[in-house]
Design a protein around this motif. Sequence first.
Motif, mmCIF file in Angstrom:
data_model
loop_
_atom_site.group_PDB
_atom_site.id
_atom_site.type_symbol
_atom_site.label_atom_id
_atom_site.label_comp_id
_atom_site.label_asym_id
_atom_site.label_seq_id
_atom_site.Cartn_x
_atom_site.Cartn_y
_atom_site.Cartn_z
ATOM 1 N N SER A 113 62.270 -9.706 28.624
ATOM 2 C CA SER A 113 60.829 -9.940 28.674
ATOM 3 C C SER A 113 60.623 -11.457 28.738
ATOM 4 O O SER A 113 61.427 -12.222 28.210
ATOM 5 C CB SER A 113 60.142 -9.371 27.432
ATOM 6 O OG SER A 113 60.419 -8.000 27.290
ATOM 7 N N HIS B 86 53.558 -4.766 29.534
ATOM 8 C CA HIS B 86 52.971 -5.996 30.078
ATOM 9 C C HIS B 86 51.727 -6.342 29.264
ATOM 10 O O HIS B 86 50.911 -5.459 28.972
ATOM 11 C CB HIS B 86 52.577 -5.811 31.540
ATOM 12 C CG HIS B 86 53.701 -5.465 32.461
ATOM 13 N ND1 HIS B 86 54.961 -6.027 32.365
ATOM 14 C CD2 HIS B 86 53.758 -4.603 33.523
ATOM 15 C CE1 HIS B 86 55.732 -5.542 33.313
ATOM 16 N NE2 HIS B 86 55.042 -4.673 34.023
ATOM 17 N N TYR C 53 50.559 -14.619 30.142
ATOM 18 C CA TYR C 53 51.087 -13.274 30.358
ATOM 19 C C TYR C 53 52.406 -13.130 29.616
ATOM 20 O O TYR C 53 53.181 -14.091 29.512
ATOM 21 C CB TYR C 53 51.374 -13.027 31.845
ATOM 22 C CG TYR C 53 50.233 -13.294 32.792
ATOM 23 C CD1 TYR C 53 49.474 -12.255 33.327
ATOM 24 C CD2 TYR C 53 49.922 -14.598 33.194
ATOM 25 C CE1 TYR C 53 48.435 -12.496 34.226
ATOM 26 C CE2 TYR C 53 48.884 -14.854 34.079
ATOM 27 C CZ TYR C 53 48.150 -13.798 34.593
ATOM 28 O OH TYR C 53 47.128 -14.049 35.474
ATOM 29 N N LEU D 278 55.493 -10.414 30.247
ATOM 30 C CA LEU D 278 55.849 -9.382 31.210
ATOM 31 C C LEU D 278 57.248 -8.851 30.940
ATOM 32 O O LEU D 278 58.142 -9.601 30.540
ATOM 33 C CB LEU D 278 55.789 -9.949 32.630
ATOM 34 C CG LEU D 278 54.452 -10.571 33.056
ATOM 35 C CD1 LEU D 278 54.573 -11.244 34.413
ATOM 36 C CD2 LEU D 278 53.350 -9.517 33.072
ATOM 37 N N GLU D 279 57.418 -7.563 31.188
ATOM 38 C CA GLU D 279 58.745 -6.967 31.146
ATOM 39 C C GLU D 279 59.460 -7.291 32.460
ATOM 40 O O GLU D 279 58.833 -7.480 33.508
ATOM 41 C CB GLU D 279 58.635 -5.456 30.953
ATOM 42 C CG GLU D 279 57.859 -5.027 29.710
ATOM 43 C CD GLU D 279 58.566 -5.377 28.407
ATOM 44 O OE1 GLU D 279 59.759 -5.745 28.450
ATOM 45 O OE2 GLU D 279 57.917 -5.285 27.348
ATOM 46 N N ILE E 278 58.826 -6.008 36.138
ATOM 47 C CA ILE E 278 57.806 -6.530 37.052
ATOM 48 C C ILE E 278 58.431 -7.044 38.338
ATOM 49 O O ILE E 278 57.795 -7.033 39.402
ATOM 50 C CB ILE E 278 56.982 -7.652 36.361
ATOM 51 C CG1 ILE E 278 55.672 -7.934 37.123
ATOM 52 C CG2 ILE E 278 57.793 -8.931 36.230
ATOM 53 C CD1 ILE E 278 54.660 -6.839 37.003
ATOM 54 N N ILE F 119 51.251 -5.905 38.218
ATOM 55 C CA ILE F 119 51.024 -5.411 36.860
ATOM 56 C C ILE F 119 50.349 -4.048 36.917
ATOM 57 O O ILE F 119 50.732 -3.114 36.190
ATOM 58 C CB ILE F 119 50.189 -6.428 36.060
ATOM 59 C CG1 ILE F 119 50.973 -7.733 35.859
ATOM 60 C CG2 ILE F 119 49.784 -5.846 34.708
ATOM 61 C CD1 ILE F 119 50.168 -8.859 35.244
ATOM 62 N N VAL G 24 50.017 -1.442 30.048
ATOM 63 C CA VAL G 24 49.407 -2.763 30.149
ATOM 64 C C VAL G 24 48.387 -2.916 29.031
ATOM 65 O O VAL G 24 47.547 -2.036 28.820
ATOM 66 C CB VAL G 24 48.719 -2.965 31.514
ATOM 67 C CG1 VAL G 24 47.990 -4.316 31.563
ATOM 68 C CG2 VAL G 24 49.724 -2.864 32.651
#
Length: 295
Positions: free
Chosen positions: A126, A156, A208, A210-211, A214, A235, A244
Amino acid sequence: MTHIRKAVFPVAGMGTRFLPATKSIPKEMLTLVDRPLIQYAVDEAREAGIEEFIFVSAAGKGALEDYFDTAALLEHRLREKGKTAALDALACSHMPEGALTILRQAQPLGLGHAVRQARHLIGKESFAVLLPDDVIMGAPGALKQMVQAHARVGGHMVATLDVPRADTASYGVLDVAQQQGRIAHARGMVEKPAPDAAPSTQAVVGRYILESAIFDRLAALTPGAGGELQLTDAINADVDAIGVTGYRFAGERFDCGSVQGYVQATAAYAMARSDLGGPFADFVNQRTGAQQMAA
């Protein structure tokens, strides 16, 4: 230790709204009081536990790399002259060896394209994305707040703030399914909706988490709004698979991508300084009073 160790900083923009200054100076090097915009983003990331900093840059942005390099001759001269306060002021611009990586975005194809450049450096972790144009004043910083929340919910996560409905057309806006305190579980995001069509007034701003999944979405992305590869679209594609959330951070955000927001941020940070706040407030009050009398 934080579970988020890496952060991407998209810094390839031309900064046309700040011409002619940005003809020779990267927009991210414009200063708020005595520190450049990029320093505020880096400081926020450090506070959140970030250890690896990835700048997605462009030609003509060499000043960013130079800023975070060691100024050996300058530091030597300051040390010789006993200017310890000046040396201390430089400390925030130091990067540990190997902590900063500069990538080049050859073409300005959008935020999604910029983030995609970092895939090989992120791996399966992440990671965070910070847009230096969005300066957020708060303690703790917005990203630290998000990292703590993300450890509980995963998926996310985007930073949000509540905006007047009349302003939704200037933002990506969250479509909220369920609100739990500062965390909003989302059905997705809508890019710059008209006020009467906006699903909420929770606007997405430049933070942000994010994993790594993405990157698969970004690889398959086709041009969206403005003909660019939109991070928002990637996303949205993960809403069902990963989830999300929006995080409504505590703090004040300044849009330093605009001249008006940049001037407001400069004033706010000056007034927050113990060594500048009083005299600066007096100056503003005097100017305001003189203008009112003249009117």
